[in-house]
Design an enzyme around this catalytic site. Structure first.
Site, short mmCIF file in Angstrom:
data_model
loop_
_atom_site.label_atom_id
_atom_site.label_comp_id
_atom_site.label_asym_id
_atom_site.label_seq_id
_atom_site.Cartn_x
_atom_site.Cartn_y
_atom_site.Cartn_z
N GLU A 110 0.86 -1.19 0.00
CA GLU A 110 0.00 0.00 0.00
C GLU A 110 0.89 1.22 0.00
O GLU A 110 2.03 1.16 0.44
CB GLU A 110 -0.85 0.03 1.28
CG GLU A 110 -1.94 -1.00 1.33
CD GLU A 110 -2.45 -1.19 2.75
OE1 GLU A 110 -2.59 -0.21 3.49
OE2 GLU A 110 -2.66 -2.35 3.12
N LYS A 112 2.08 4.71 1.51
CA LYS A 112 2.08 5.26 2.87
C LYS A 112 1.62 6.71 2.78
O LYS A 112 2.34 7.58 2.32
CB LYS A 112 3.49 5.17 3.48
CG LYS A 112 3.53 5.50 4.96
CD LYS A 112 4.85 5.05 5.57
CE LYS A 112 4.83 5.14 7.09
NZ LYS A 112 4.87 6.51 7.58
N ASP A 114 0.63 10.34 3.78
CA ASP A 114 1.31 11.21 4.72
C ASP A 114 0.34 12.23 5.32
O ASP A 114 0.05 13.25 4.74
CB ASP A 114 2.46 11.94 4.00
CG ASP A 114 3.51 12.41 4.98
OD1 ASP A 114 3.44 12.02 6.16
OD2 ASP A 114 4.39 13.17 4.56
N TYR A 221 -6.87 2.04 5.84
CA TYR A 221 -5.97 0.95 5.47
C TYR A 221 -6.04 -0.27 6.38
O TYR A 221 -5.36 -1.26 6.15
CB TYR A 221 -4.52 1.43 5.40
CG TYR A 221 -4.05 2.11 6.67
CD1 TYR A 221 -3.80 1.38 7.81
CD2 TYR A 221 -3.87 3.48 6.70
CE1 TYR A 221 -3.38 2.00 8.98
CE2 TYR A 221 -3.46 4.12 7.87
CZ TYR A 221 -3.21 3.37 9.01
OH TYR A 221 -2.82 3.98 10.15
N LYS A 308 10.61 3.82 2.98
CA LYS A 308 10.51 5.28 2.81
C LYS A 308 11.14 5.71 1.49
O LYS A 308 12.29 5.35 1.20
CB LYS A 308 11.24 5.99 3.96
CG LYS A 308 10.56 5.84 5.30
CD LYS A 308 9.53 6.94 5.50
CE LYS A 308 8.87 6.80 6.85
NZ LYS A 308 8.91 7.93 7.70
N CYS A 402 14.13 48.53 0.19
CA CYS A 402 13.09 47.88 -0.60
C CYS A 402 13.46 47.89 -2.08
O CYS A 402 13.79 48.94 -2.62
CB CYS A 402 11.76 48.58 -0.38
SG CYS A 402 10.46 47.94 -1.44
N CYS A 405 10.81 50.33 -3.91
CA CYS A 405 10.63 51.76 -3.65
C CYS A 405 11.82 52.41 -2.95
O CYS A 405 11.84 53.61 -2.72
CB CYS A 405 9.36 52.01 -2.85
SG CYS A 405 9.51 51.50 -1.13
N CYS A 420 8.92 46.26 4.19
CA CYS A 420 9.02 47.63 3.71
C CYS A 420 7.90 48.43 4.35
O CYS A 420 6.73 48.13 4.17
CB CYS A 420 8.89 47.66 2.19
SG CYS A 420 8.60 49.33 1.58
N CYS A 426 4.59 52.16 -1.85
CA CYS A 426 5.37 51.07 -2.43
C CYS A 426 4.47 50.29 -3.40
O CYS A 426 3.45 49.74 -3.00
CB CYS A 426 5.87 50.18 -1.29
SG CYS A 426 6.89 48.80 -1.81
#
Ligand code: AMP
Ligand code: ZN
Length: 664
Positions: A110, A112, A114, A221, A308, A402, A405, A420, A426
């Site tokens: 099956e 796995k 997550d 499962y 895994k 920034c 600007c 900023c 901006c």
């Protein structure tokens, strides 16, 4: 047809449609028709509380609030799984298994999934409770939240034992996860990191209506219990499907370990096309007799093992680092990479999150870096390959101004990101804010799209959302791709938005941390923008669900003179900046300061209406009885434990009728 029969028929129909849609992925009616039937059932149930059923399809919408999750001891321990990381590990496992059992051994492979593990108990075909894995011996009861997940059957089909348990994983598919994040970003909140944490966090939300909004799914499962007749795990999966559970069809019966290897090799690549995250394959011995012979170690079954997947990794060159400015002014550094293929897609960019991350990795332009696609959707830079670093390489200097600007960036205590502060000057902040203002859940301005907003700002026709209301057709006509008709639509759309109710206008303003729900709460509490603008941090913190972070952000917003000016202009333009008279008429302070518990079945009004009545009249609804409870509105069939508690704490019970009289 009797009412009861009608209710039962509707429940049965809706159950079947739910199953078709969420489990079989094969709907047979339109969403619209489904909604009509659901509403019909809701209305009947409200009018006839005597036919209440805690597993009716109507509970999917949530509403029950859990303050403290009960701890429940698992009847059968929830073991973990031993991990393996290579095919050799698996081969060794097979050798061990073969030493312990005789005869032919088959395996079930099956995926796995997550997410967060869950144990569901069914009694007489109905979902009885849902408990998290916890430490394997005991977990938290999260039944109200699990009931909102549409693929979890509340009532089983076909044949089933009187009591049994089934285990599975609560997951959040990529699609739904991305949608949730789009909304968060639109609210000025940080996006969630990955589907797994978001799924498991959802299980412990107190308000099940919030959980209902999240597109969670439940993949099963394993059946648990000794009253089944099947002899193999593979048969049990099919049996679970027959009862209505969502058991992924990818599960495969393998007659040799080589077939197991093939399964793994296939899914190592193919998993990237699945709609949800998987982090490996679980291999289980198929025959239950053999499973029993193998038994368990202190921590995991000997008859199963997880393989895994390796997170796929590639190396590539970092060409440049650029910096993005978000709607709220937050700066995100972005790594621009030499394009490279990873897990089925071409990766060109990766987020570097913030200055600390850059420092931690010591990442520099022209470095060769390792990129990985793990649980996160956006690829991640794991490390720098220092052996490839050019001799003349210089440490990365984080920007101090920034990029859009030129304003000096700031970083607040405890915040990971620079930002900023040039709120009103901006460009990406201005454009982002106006785009948020016009968006569907905010002012919903038809005829105006995000790109047009950018054009309008860049043409200097608008610099804030108040300017929208001064736009004329003549001004917008010269814009790119703007025709007579679209110009008319734009102006008409802006005009129509003046009718949008106050709570949505408040959300549209784009005050940091003030999302849809908070906007509603604030609108209801303060009733007008003037009252809200006048509130202090302390004042705001008294409001239910408003913390210091939101309070401070609201105060900051309204103390800015430019914002004050903008609000005044919105007012003169005729936007709804207070609750409508109709809404106000239903609101009083009669229950101010009262904390009220609602329990039992009611006849004149539904539970939901009752709770709304309490809130509209200034009271607070609580789900558990404590010394702070002012009184309990008690309907029929109030639980005995609640009754006991009320008696012990000497808390008054008030009948439905008396309560309604109180409000007259
Ligand atoms: P671990 O958390 O690494 O100990 O792995 C055990 C967990 O894997 C279990 O608690 C399950 O929640 C999860 N899991 C996911 N998919 C499956 C599956 N197909 N079979 C068994 N366990 C699974
Ligand atoms: Zn800026």
């Amino acid at each position: 047809m009797s009412i009861q029969l009608k209710i039962n028929t509707l429940r049965e129909e809706l159950r079947q449609h739910n199953h078709n849609y969420y489990v079989l992925d094969n709907p047979t009616i339109s969403d619209y028709d489904f909604d009509i039937k659901l509403k019909e059932l809701q209305a009947l149930e409200e009018a006839h509380p005597e036919f209440f059923d805690s597993n009716s399809p109507t509970v999917r919408v949530g509403g029950e609030v859990t303050k403290n999750f009960n701890t429940i001891v698992h009847k059968h321990r929830m073991y973990s799984l031993d991990n393996s990381y290579s095919l050799e590990d698996l081969q060794d496992w097979e050798t061990r298994v073969k030493k312990q059992v005789d005869g032919v051994i088959e395996y079930v492979c099956e995926l796995k999934y997550d997410g967060a593990s869950i144990n569901l108990t069914y009694q007489n075909g109905k979902l009885f409770n849902a408990v998290t894995r916890g430490d394997g011996f005991q977990g938290d009861e999260v039944t109200a939240n699990i009931k909102t997940i549409s693929s979890v059957p509340l009532q089983l089909k076909g044949a089933f034992p009187k009591t049994f348990e089934i285990r599975g994983e609560i997951i959040l598919p990529f699609d739904g996860f991305n949608k949730m994040n789009e909304e968060r970003v639109a609210n000025g909140e940080d996006p969630y990191k990955n589907p797994r944490n978001t799924a498991s966090g959802s299980l412990k939300l107190q308000d099940s209506a919030e959980v209902a909004k999240r597109p969670l799914d439940c993949l099963l499962y394993g059946l648990v219990g000794n009253n089944f007749t099947y002899k193999t795990h593979f048969e049990s999966l099919d049996e679970a499907r027959q009862m209505g559970f969502k058991v992924p069809v990818e599960a495969k019966l393998c007659s040799s370990i080589d077939a197991v290897f093939d399964f793994i090799k296939h899914w190592d690549k193919a998993r990237h096309d699945l709609p949800y995250e998987t982090d490996g394959v679980v291999v289980k011995v198929n025959n239950l007799q053999q499973q029993e012979e193998l038994g368990f170690t202190a921590k995991a079954p000997r008859w199963a093992i997880a393989y895994k997947f390796k997170a796929e990794q590639v190396s590539t060159v970092l060409n440049t680092i650029t910096y993005q400015v978000g709607r709220t002014g937050a700066i995100t550094p972005v790594a621009n990479l030499e394009p490279v293929e990873l897990a089925g897609t071409v990766v060109k960019r990766a987020s570097l999150h913030n200055a600390d991350q850059i420092e931690k990795l010591d990442i520099r332009v022209d470095d060769t870096v390792f990129v990985e696609k793990g649980g996160e959707i956006i690829p991640k830079i794991i490390a720098v390959d220092f052996s490839q670093r050019p001799a003349n390489s210089q440490p990365t200097q984080y920007i101090t101004e920034c990029p859009e600007c030129g304003t000096a960036l700031q970083r607040e205590e405890g915040e990971a990101k620079h930002f900023c502060p040039n709120y009103n000057g901006c460009n990406p902040q201005i454009i982002g804010r106006i785009q948020h203002f016009i968006s569907r859940k905010a002012m919903d301005i038809e005829g105006l799209g995000g790109e047009t907003v950018a054009l309008l700002v860049n043409a200097d026709l608008i610099t804030n959302y108040a300017d929208l209301y001064a736009l004329t057709k003549e001004q917008v006509l010269p814009l790119e791709r703007m025709a007579e008709k679209s110009a008319d639509n734009l102006i008409a759309g802006v005009e129509a938005s003046k009718q949008i109710p106050f709570e949505r206008v408040l959300f549209a303003l784009g005050i940091r941390f003030v999302g849809e729900t908070v906007a509603k709460t604030l609108a209801k509490h303060y009733k007008s923008i003037d009252a809200l603008a006048f509130a202090s941090v302390l004042d705001l913190e008294q409001v239910n669900e408003i913390g210091i972070r939101i309070a401070q952000s609201v105060v900051d917003f309204f103390s800015d003179p430019e914002n004050q000016e903008i609000i005044n202009r919105l007012k003169s333009s005729g936007l709804q900046l207070e609750l409508s008279a109709e809404k106000l008429a239903n609101q009083t302070d009669k229950l101010k300061g009262k904390i009220i518990v609602v329990s039992g079945v009611f006849h004149k009004v539904s539970r939901t209406e009752l709770k709304k009545l309490i809130e509209d009249n200034g009271g607070k609804v609580s789900s558990s009885i404590s010394s702070k409870t002012s009184f309990i509105v008690a309907g029929d069939n109030m639980g005995p434990s609640k009754k006991d508690k009320a008696e012990k704490l000497d808390i008054d019970l008030i009948s439905e009728n008396d309560f309604l009289k109180m409000l007259e």
